[in-house]
Design an enzyme around this catalytic site. Sequence first.
Site, PDB file in Angstrom:
ATOM      1  N   SER A 100       1.158  -1.289  -0.049  1.00  0.00           N
ATOM      2  CA  SER A 100       0.338   0.156   0.033  1.00  0.00           C
ATOM      3  C   SER A 100       0.451   1.155  -0.189  1.00  0.00           C
ATOM      4  O   SER A 100       2.366   1.087   0.658  1.00  0.00           O
ATOM      5  CB  SER A 100      -0.978   0.406   1.045  1.00  0.00           C
TER       6      SER A 100
ATOM      7  N   LYS B 280       0.800  -0.247  15.806  1.00  0.00           N
ATOM      8  CA  LYS B 280      -1.136  -0.614  15.733  1.00  0.00           C
ATOM      9  C   LYS B 280      -1.465  -1.880  14.685  1.00  0.00           C
ATOM     10  O   LYS B 280      -2.359  -2.316  16.036  1.00  0.00           O
ATOM     11  CB  LYS B 280      -2.074   0.430  15.655  1.00  0.00           C
ATOM     12  N   ASP B 281      -0.561  -2.249  14.195  1.00  0.00           N
ATOM     13  CA  ASP B 281      -1.317  -3.663  13.262  1.00  0.00           C
ATOM     14  C   ASP B 281      -0.891  -4.677  13.635  1.00  0.00           C
ATOM     15  O   ASP B 281      -0.809  -5.706  12.812  1.00  0.00           O
ATOM     16  CB  ASP B 281      -0.943  -3.357  11.860  1.00  0.00           C
TER      17      ASP B 281
ATOM     18  N   THR C 219     -15.700   3.064   9.358  1.00  0.00           N
ATOM     19  CA  THR C 219     -14.746   2.841   9.676  1.00  0.00           C
ATOM     20  C   THR C 219     -14.072   1.622  10.103  1.00  0.00           C
ATOM     21  O   THR C 219     -15.426   1.221   9.913  1.00  0.00           O
ATOM     22  CB  THR C 219     -14.606   2.891  11.452  1.00  0.00           C
TER      23      THR C 219
ATOM     24  N   SER D 275     -12.666  -0.210  12.160  1.00  0.00           N
ATOM     25  CA  SER D 275     -12.331  -0.367  14.090  1.00  0.00           C
ATOM     26  C   SER D 275     -13.054  -0.958  14.661  1.00  0.00           C
ATOM     27  O   SER D 275     -14.114  -0.008  14.941  1.00  0.00           O
ATOM     28  CB  SER D 275     -11.544   0.911  14.383  1.00  0.00           C
ATOM     29  N   LEU D 276     -13.652  -1.907  15.723  1.00  0.00           N
ATOM     30  CA  LEU D 276     -14.485  -1.647  16.658  1.00  0.00           C
ATOM     31  C   LEU D 276     -14.280  -0.845  17.438  1.00  0.00           C
ATOM     32  O   LEU D 276     -15.154  -0.862  18.350  1.00  0.00           O
ATOM     33  CB  LEU D 276     -14.369  -3.544  16.900  1.00  0.00           C
ATOM     34  N   ARG D 277     -13.390  -0.915  17.770  1.00  0.00           N
ATOM     35  CA  ARG D 277     -12.546   0.126  19.096  1.00  0.00           C
ATOM     36  C   ARG D 277     -13.113   1.890  18.514  1.00  0.00           C
ATOM     37  O   ARG D 277     -14.222   2.824  19.360  1.00  0.00           O
ATOM     38  CB  ARG D 277     -11.212   0.677  19.314  1.00  0.00           C
ATOM     39  N   ARG D 278     -13.288   2.570  16.852  1.00  0.00           N
ATOM     40  CA  ARG D 278     -13.807   3.752  16.913  1.00  0.00           C
ATOM     41  C   ARG D 278     -15.880   3.468  16.694  1.00  0.00           C
ATOM     42  O   ARG D 278     -15.953   4.241  17.572  1.00  0.00           O
ATOM     43  CB  ARG D 278     -13.543   3.867  15.279  1.00  0.00           C
TER      44      ARG D 278
ATOM     45  N   ARG E 139     -13.267  -0.954   4.542  1.00  0.00           N
ATOM     46  CA  ARG E 139     -11.879  -1.674   4.633  1.00  0.00           C
ATOM     47  C   ARG E 139     -11.616  -1.115   3.761  1.00  0.00           C
ATOM     48  O   ARG E 139     -11.553  -0.504   2.705  1.00  0.00           O
ATOM     49  CB  ARG E 139     -12.728  -3.393   4.363  1.00  0.00           C
TER      50      ARG E 139
ATOM     51  N   ARG F  72     -10.579   3.830   0.806  1.00  0.00           N
ATOM     52  CA  ARG F  72     -10.499   4.564   2.448  1.00  0.00           C
ATOM     53  C   ARG F  72     -11.624   6.301   1.528  1.00  0.00           C
ATOM     54  O   ARG F  72     -12.867   5.998   1.508  1.00  0.00           O
ATOM     55  CB  ARG F  72     -11.005   4.182   3.762  1.00  0.00           C
TER      56      ARG F  72
ATOM     57  N   CYS G  36      -8.108  -8.008  17.277  1.00  0.00           N
ATOM     58  CA  CYS G  36      -8.998  -7.718  17.015  1.00  0.00           C
ATOM     59  C   CYS G  36     -10.354  -7.270  17.822  1.00  0.00           C
ATOM     60  O   CYS G  36     -11.015  -5.987  17.118  1.00  0.00           O
ATOM     61  CB  CYS G  36      -8.825  -7.476  15.361  1.00  0.00           C
TER      62      CYS G  36
END
Length: 313
Positions: free
Chosen positions: A15, A84-85, A128, A130-133, A150, A156, A243
């Site tokens: 990427s 973070k990954d 998003t 992210s579950l956190r977001r 995703r 995105r 995750c």
Amino acid sequence: MLPMADTLLIATRESRLALWQAEHVRALLTQRFGTPVELLGMTTRGDQILDRTLSKVGGKGLFVKELETALEEGRAQLAVHSLKDVPMDLPEGFELAAVLEREDPRDAFVSNKFGTLAELPQGATVGTSSLRRVVQLLALRPDLDVQPLRGNLDTRLRKLDDGGFDAIVLAAAGLKRLGLAARIASVFEPDAMLPCAGQGALGIEARSDALALRAQLAQLAHEPTWLAVEAERAVSRALGGSCSMPLAAHATWSGDTLTLRAALGHALMPASTLLRATQQAVVRTAPEARALGEAAAQSLRDTGASAYLVPAA
């Protein structure tokens, strides 16, 4: 012990952001040591599977596994990751050799029509990955329609521009690194949306037996960032982080005192009340940083975290 290679190869995802990160480390190595460095671009399973959330297909480790295989087979000597990954526990035989100075750790609100989350109309669609977001967005605006998003950063942004969402939430660091800061309508301060462990920091991974290389890479490390992310990652590790856990953890310095804040949501009931914890301590070593993270995890447990944790499938 693995001998130093004449030319170092960096395993990297392909990427645009991952290549920027690898190029950044290549420049640091060349400037600091005069080391010839080349890139080994790879596509990971995490890049290939875009129709399901990461929590349903194996977690963020899908972005790392192929790169580690290249290290194991000697096709590359180091890998560069968005920290973070990186899973909280690396496989046997691998080490984080360095953590670089952190970029902006905050989350960014990106929209072509609205300046802030508060400006979104009732029921607006927000994307998003992210579950956190998700849990923090719903804590701020329970009326929102939060949908999975995703793909790499450019994908995105294109989905937003094509009209699929009223707004999306991305890491500010990635946008800034790619010269896309102008796409940020506003940033979420940590009081509103707490970042995830390691957000904005780059980690360099190497084989455990590459002692000479690890000693060289350690000279690139930014100790305040490394200690802060050690504390953040320790929260997740202590709670069995994956995750599928909507966990935020962010540490900040005041002198030699590290203040660590954490928040935990419920993966299956994202509208549930967030659990929060704050711990602080004088931190000078990695074990002290990890102890701070473990204290924050215990504080979350004391407020009911066990009921929020979803057993691993």
